[in-house]
Design a protein around this motif. Sequence first.
Motif, PDB file in Angstrom:
ATOM      1  N   TRP A   9       4.647  -2.247  -4.544  1.00  0.00           N
ATOM      2  CA  TRP A   9       3.524  -1.769  -4.569  1.00  0.00           C
ATOM      3  C   TRP A   9       2.506  -1.460  -5.739  1.00  0.00           C
ATOM      4  CZ3 TRP A   9       0.530   3.109  -2.663  1.00  0.00           C
ATOM      5  CH2 TRP A   9      -1.370   3.146  -2.712  1.00  0.00           C
ATOM      6  N   MET A  10       2.671  -2.066  -6.883  1.00  0.00           N
ATOM      7  CA  MET A  10       2.234  -1.735  -8.217  1.00  0.00           C
ATOM      8  C   MET A  10       0.820  -1.338  -8.805  1.00  0.00           C
ATOM      9  SD  MET A  10       4.020  -1.683 -11.333  1.00  0.00           S
ATOM     10  CE  MET A  10       5.097  -2.563 -11.178  1.00  0.00           C
ATOM     11  N   TYR A  11       0.337  -0.370  -8.949  1.00  0.00           N
ATOM     12  CA  TYR A  11      -1.009  -0.071  -9.877  1.00  0.00           C
ATOM     13  C   TYR A  11      -1.833  -1.430 -10.498  1.00  0.00           C
ATOM     14  CZ  TYR A  11       0.493   1.855 -14.195  1.00  0.00           C
ATOM     15  OH  TYR A  11       1.301   1.082 -15.389  1.00  0.00           O
ATOM     16  N   GLU A  12      -2.834  -1.520 -10.247  1.00  0.00           N
ATOM     17  CA  GLU A  12      -3.496  -2.704 -11.132  1.00  0.00           C
ATOM     18  C   GLU A  12      -3.831  -2.549 -12.469  1.00  0.00           C
ATOM     19  OE1 GLU A  12      -6.005  -5.208  -8.519  1.00  0.00           O
ATOM     20  OE2 GLU A  12      -3.596  -4.624  -7.199  1.00  0.00           O
ATOM     21  N   ASN A  13      -4.518  -1.165 -12.389  1.00  0.00           N
ATOM     22  CA  ASN A  13      -5.866  -1.331 -13.413  1.00  0.00           C
ATOM     23  C   ASN A  13      -4.369  -0.734 -15.097  1.00  0.00           C
ATOM     24  OD1 ASN A  13      -4.869   1.665 -12.347  1.00  0.00           O
ATOM     25  ND2 ASN A  13      -6.433   2.422 -14.134  1.00  0.00           N
ATOM     26  N   LEU A  38       1.907  -4.669  -2.104  1.00  0.00           N
ATOM     27  CA  LEU A  38       2.802  -3.765  -0.035  1.00  0.00           C
ATOM     28  C   LEU A  38       2.264  -2.318  -0.445  1.00  0.00           C
ATOM     29  CD1 LEU A  38       5.952  -5.249   0.939  1.00  0.00           C
ATOM     30  CD2 LEU A  38       3.303  -5.538   1.171  1.00  0.00           C
ATOM     31  N   ASN A  39       0.275  -2.051   0.374  1.00  0.00           N
ATOM     32  CA  ASN A  39      -0.075  -1.036   0.220  1.00  0.00           C
ATOM     33  C   ASN A  39      -0.225  -0.629   1.671  1.00  0.00           C
ATOM     34  OD1 ASN A  39      -2.077   1.236   0.660  1.00  0.00           O
ATOM     35  ND2 ASN A  39      -4.025   0.219  -1.115  1.00  0.00           N
ATOM     36  N   LEU A  40       0.156   1.007   1.790  1.00  0.00           N
ATOM     37  CA  LEU A  40       0.877   1.297   3.338  1.00  0.00           C
ATOM     38  C   LEU A  40      -0.303   1.775   3.630  1.00  0.00           C
ATOM     39  CD1 LEU A  40       3.832   2.958   2.185  1.00  0.00           C
ATOM     40  CD2 LEU A  40       3.800   0.894   3.696  1.00  0.00           C
ATOM     41  N   ARG A  41      -1.264   1.684   3.189  1.00  0.00           N
ATOM     42  CA  ARG A  41      -2.963   1.660   3.605  1.00  0.00           C
ATOM     43  C   ARG A  41      -2.705   0.850   4.569  1.00  0.00           C
ATOM     44  NH1 ARG A  41      -6.804   0.131  -0.169  1.00  0.00           N
ATOM     45  NH2 ARG A  41      -6.332  -1.670   0.116  1.00  0.00           N
ATOM     46  N   ASP A  42      -2.811  -0.784   4.743  1.00  0.00           N
ATOM     47  CA  ASP A  42      -3.043  -1.218   5.021  1.00  0.00           C
ATOM     48  C   ASP A  42      -1.512  -1.890   6.450  1.00  0.00           C
ATOM     49  OD1 ASP A  42      -4.817  -1.984   3.664  1.00  0.00           O
ATOM     50  OD2 ASP A  42      -3.784  -3.577   2.418  1.00  0.00           O
ATOM     51  N   ALA A  43      -0.835  -0.823   6.327  1.00  0.00           N
ATOM     52  CA  ALA A  43       0.552  -1.332   7.119  1.00  0.00           C
ATOM     53  C   ALA A  43      -0.085  -0.118   8.728  1.00  0.00           C
ATOM     54  CB  ALA A  43       1.534  -0.046   6.947  1.00  0.00           C
ATOM     55  N   ARG A  44       1.205  -1.079   9.542  1.00  0.00           N
ATOM     56  CA  ARG A  44       1.050  -0.661  11.621  1.00  0.00           C
ATOM     57  C   ARG A  44       2.146  -0.081  12.191  1.00  0.00           C
ATOM     58  NH1 ARG A  44      -3.787  -4.602  14.256  1.00  0.00           N
ATOM     59  NH2 ARG A  44      -5.464  -3.342  12.898  1.00  0.00           N
ATOM     60  N   ALA A  45       2.863   0.950  12.704  1.00  0.00           N
ATOM     61  CA  ALA A  45       3.923   0.930  13.602  1.00  0.00           C
ATOM     62  C   ALA A  45       4.046   1.253  14.408  1.00  0.00           C
ATOM     63  CB  ALA A  45       4.266   2.721  12.470  1.00  0.00           C
ATOM     64  N   GLN A  46       4.864  -0.264  15.088  1.00  0.00           N
ATOM     65  CA  GLN A  46       5.178   0.577  16.327  1.00  0.00           C
ATOM     66  C   GLN A  46       6.467  -0.283  16.413  1.00  0.00           C
ATOM     67  OE1 GLN A  46       1.545  -2.111  16.734  1.00  0.00           O
ATOM     68  NE2 GLN A  46       2.644  -3.405  17.959  1.00  0.00           N
ATOM     69  N   GLY A  48       9.445   0.819  16.774  1.00  0.00           N
ATOM     70  CA  GLY A  48      10.203   0.806  15.686  1.00  0.00           C
ATOM     71  C   GLY A  48      10.288  -0.222  14.657  1.00  0.00           C
ATOM     72  N   GLU A  49       8.800  -0.696  14.259  1.00  0.00           N
ATOM     73  CA  GLU A  49       8.800  -1.412  13.149  1.00  0.00           C
ATOM     74  C   GLU A  49       7.114  -1.166  12.522  1.00  0.00           C
ATOM     75  OE1 GLU A  49       9.442  -6.140  12.319  1.00  0.00           O
ATOM     76  OE2 GLU A  49       7.925  -5.490  13.553  1.00  0.00           O
ATOM     77  N   ILE A  50       7.615  -1.138  10.818  1.00  0.00           N
ATOM     78  CA  ILE A  50       6.559  -1.136  10.690  1.00  0.00           C
ATOM     79  C   ILE A  50       6.064  -2.022   8.673  1.00  0.00           C
ATOM     80  CG2 ILE A  50       5.381   0.049   8.511  1.00  0.00           C
ATOM     81  CD1 ILE A  50       7.303   2.290   8.695  1.00  0.00           C
ATOM     82  N   VAL A  51       4.577  -2.858   9.448  1.00  0.00           N
ATOM     83  CA  VAL A  51       4.727  -4.320   9.672  1.00  0.00           C
ATOM     84  C   VAL A  51       3.573  -4.031   8.303  1.00  0.00           C
ATOM     85  CG1 VAL A  51       3.699  -7.293   9.058  1.00  0.00           C
ATOM     86  CG2 VAL A  51       5.183  -5.207  10.774  1.00  0.00           C
ATOM     87  N   CYS A  52       3.326  -4.501   7.030  1.00  0.00           N
ATOM     88  CA  CYS A  52       2.618  -4.085   5.821  1.00  0.00           C
ATOM     89  C   CYS A  52       2.342  -5.437   5.647  1.00  0.00           C
ATOM     90  CB  CYS A  52       2.785  -3.235   4.772  1.00  0.00           C
ATOM     91  SG  CYS A  52       1.533  -3.098   3.587  1.00  0.00           S
ATOM     92  N   ASN A  53       0.784  -6.469   5.826  1.00  0.00           N
ATOM     93  CA  ASN A  53       0.976  -7.738   5.285  1.00  0.00           C
ATOM     94  C   ASN A  53       1.413  -8.883   5.508  1.00  0.00           C
ATOM     95  OD1 ASN A  53      -1.796  -6.328   4.148  1.00  0.00           O
ATOM     96  ND2 ASN A  53      -0.361  -6.011   2.539  1.00  0.00           N
ATOM     97  N   GLY A  54       2.644  -8.489   6.551  1.00  0.00           N
ATOM     98  CA  GLY A  54       3.117  -9.716   7.504  1.00  0.00           C
ATOM     99  C   GLY A  54       4.145  -9.648   6.858  1.00  0.00           C
ATOM    100  N   VAL A  55       4.568  -8.383   6.829  1.00  0.00           N
ATOM    101  CA  VAL A  55       6.143  -7.790   5.786  1.00  0.00           C
ATOM    102  C   VAL A  55       6.893  -7.102   6.701  1.00  0.00           C
ATOM    103  CG1 VAL A  55       7.689  -7.789   4.047  1.00  0.00           C
ATOM    104  CG2 VAL A  55       5.332  -8.984   3.706  1.00  0.00           C
ATOM    105  N   ALA A  56       7.754  -7.081   7.636  1.00  0.00           N
ATOM    106  CA  ALA A  56       8.573  -6.745   8.091  1.00  0.00           C
ATOM    107  C   ALA A  56       9.646  -5.363   7.308  1.00  0.00           C
ATOM    108  CB  ALA A  56       9.223  -6.610   9.159  1.00  0.00           C
ATOM    109  N   MET A  57       8.570  -3.945   7.314  1.00  0.00           N
ATOM    110  CA  MET A  57       9.321  -3.146   5.801  1.00  0.00           C
ATOM    111  C   MET A  57      10.548  -2.903   6.226  1.00  0.00           C
ATOM    112  SD  MET A  57       6.452  -3.103   4.063  1.00  0.00           S
ATOM    113  CE  MET A  57       6.854  -1.760   2.651  1.00  0.00           C
ATOM    114  N   GLU A  58      10.679  -2.343   7.407  1.00  0.00           N
ATOM    115  CA  GLU A  58      12.361  -2.199   6.585  1.00  0.00           C
ATOM    116  C   GLU A  58      13.517  -2.862   6.719  1.00  0.00           C
ATOM    117  OE1 GLU A  58      10.358   1.136  10.106  1.00  0.00           O
ATOM    118  OE2 GLU A  58       9.543  -1.264   9.640  1.00  0.00           O
ATOM    119  N   GLN A  59      13.576  -4.307   6.559  1.00  0.00           N
ATOM    120  CA  GLN A  59      13.780  -5.924   6.763  1.00  0.00           C
ATOM    121  C   GLN A  59      13.838  -5.540   5.195  1.00  0.00           C
ATOM    122  OE1 GLN A  59      15.706  -6.766   9.223  1.00  0.00           O
ATOM    123  NE2 GLN A  59      14.977  -5.266  10.116  1.00  0.00           N
ATOM    124  N   LEU A  60      13.273  -5.052   4.389  1.00  0.00           N
ATOM    125  CA  LEU A  60      13.254  -4.820   3.102  1.00  0.00           C
ATOM    126  C   LEU A  60      14.535  -4.147   1.938  1.00  0.00           C
ATOM    127  CD1 LEU A  60       9.894  -3.947   1.321  1.00  0.00           C
ATOM    128  CD2 LEU A  60      10.616  -6.724   1.612  1.00  0.00           C
TER     129      LEU A  60
END
Length: 311
Positions: A9-13, A38-46, A48-60
């Motif tokens: 998740w990188m700043y754009e400006n 991967l802005n965690l603002r868009d993530a949901r946790a449930q 045992g998994e955090i998913v952000c924009n279709g990416v399972a974050m714990e699998q990174l």
Amino acid sequence: MTAPHVGIWMYENGGGSAIEHKLVHALAERGIQTSTGLNLRDARAQGGEIVCNGVAMEQLDAFLSYNAGQQTQYQLYLYQVLSQTIPTLNNFNAFSLAEDKFRTAHLLSSHGIATADYRLCHKNDIDGLKAAIRDFGGKLVYKPTDGWGGVGIVKIDSEQALDMLLPFLSRTDLRYFYVERFINYDNTDYRIDIVDGKCVGCYGRKAPKDDWKTNITSGGSVFIREPGQEVIDLAIKATQLLGLEIAGVDLIYDRDKEEYVVLEVNTIPAFATPEQEALGINFNQSKLDAMVELIDKTVQRKLALHSAKVA
């Protein structure tokens, strides 16, 4: 074998998008897959998994969080949880410590690194605040402990000025007051960028006329500045004490005490903007190379640990 996978998740400006593109390309050359945005603002946790924009974050295999201006408590909460499962850059414990100005100054000071003289007072300890301004020679700086970019910082020039400010402060929900001695300096500073224990760049900042804040967001300007070894060593030591993998250390020269002082340690130091590069501030490539090397090393360490556990 599946390619290592890193989230970003990188700043754009300010040229951030171009930096991200180069980072992704350099990591791909090393066989490392990336997912960006991967802005965690868009993530949901449930479950045992955090998913952000279709990416399972714990699998990174690692997550680079590099956006200072849009962090919310929700994002930081998930950042903390992720840091317990996968490598994050910076690691959350160091990030959280360095984001707190009092905790940072207290740790550095206790290890012999010069910082601004400081005082932490309970919000009802008015006598303590007044004693601080007298002890600090009649001038102090009030700072939010978790602010950035110079926001909320107030210079207080006298006990009378403090008296005028107290009614306003008493109406806030602050639990404590953090103040520092106002340092007599030449209104310029050093920004030293550190990646994985090495200095990768430096530039200076100068406060605008009739002001004392050097922050760019407060109107400060940048200029080419070559650091001496003393300044570099201080920045590296401060970064290592805090446990940060990536940092931007701000230092000034205290003319009264005749010593360099670590003023702040930033956890997400920006790359030079295109406008700054045009001035000759050209550390972006060395910083990018160092960050690619750090990410690669972090991923390989995780994979080696996983292989050892499986074996």
